[in-house]
Design a protein around this motif. Structure first.
Motif: not given
Length: 259
Positions: A152-155, A157-160, A178-179, A189-190
């Motif tokens: 559940g680590d969103n950070k 996800l974004i780094q991946l 997108e997630k 979003i950018y």
């Protein structure tokens, strides 16, 4: 808090109620009385708790109510870590990475990974990604970040997503962005706007690009503001509006965008 409540709290703190000490410390921090917060936190040491040692370590690390002393910070974090506090191990790892003592950092982070500590997972992934104290291995870094994402680590996800983007694996990157965008992350979003603007892994679609840039611009994301200004300046899929374009560009610059 009235005098009676404060007296009761001090009584509980004196008897070893750690939550009472924490509340007293937090009250001092709220009042910005950092010296008193530090002196109150020193009570923790009498009760030899992981929580107390970690708090004192943090105060010495950040210089809250006392001079910064990383040696003392490490000493308290180590005591806390020995009592099973994984977050203290992560704090120790941060200090060791700062001092480029990577092998010591890795020891603490490995314990964190085994305990599913998200910050530890992410930091160890970065060490593998950059080859700091380890052989560089993007595959292991990705595996660690995937583990973090599964927890559940969103950070993570974004780094991946950024790793796949830099590797030009646009389809996988887009799915992750997108997630992230659904979580409201402005960087995601950018990037989605960029994907549609440049046709990266998708059919080029300026209308979709504008949609994402508008989403980011509402939250004053600098790159979205600037890119959106270009669409209004040139009248691409939106009605040309030089005044609005100038406003958006100025907002982007005010928030740190550099052409």
């Amino acid at each position: 808090m009235d005098k009676d409540e404060l007296f009761d709290l001090h009584e509980l703190a004196s008897s070893g109620q750690l939550d009472a000490i924490s509340e007293l410390v937090n009250n001092c921090l709220h009042d910005q009385d950092y010296k008193k917060a530090f002196l109150t936190a020193q009570r923790f040491e009498f009760f030899k708790s992981a929580q107390g040692y970690k708090t004192l370590g943090y105060f010495y690390q950040k210089g809250i109510g006392t001079a910064i002393d990383l040696s003392k910070a490490k000493d308290y974090y180590e005591k806390s870590f020995d009592l099973g506090d994984i977050a203290s191990g992560y704090n120790l790892a941060l200090i060791e990475v700062r001092d480029k003592n990577y092998q010591k950092a890795i020891k603490y982070l490995t314990s964190g990974v085994e305990a599913n500590h998200l910050n530890s997972i992410r930091l160890l992934a970065n060490l593998y990604l950059n080859g700091d104290g380890l052989y560089q291995d993007k595959g292991i870094a990705i595996s660690l970040l995937e583990k973090g994402m599964s927890l559940g680590d969103n950070k993570a996800l974004i780094q991946l997503a950024k790793i796949y983007y830099l590797d030009k694996n646009y389809q996988t990157a887009k799915e992750l962005f997108e997630k992230g965008s659904q979580l409201g992350d402005l960087d995601c979003i950018y990037h989605l706007g960029l994907f549609y603007a440049k046709g990266l892994g998708v059919k080029q679609d300026f209308s979709q690009a504008v949609k994402y840039y508008q989403m980011g611009a509402k939250e004053l994301e600098p790159r979205c503001l600037y890119n959106l200004s270009l669409y209004y300046r040139n009248g691409v899929v939106v009605e040309q509006n030089i005044e609005l374009a100038n406003k958006l560009e100025n907002q982007a610059i005010e928030r740190g965008f550099k052409k």
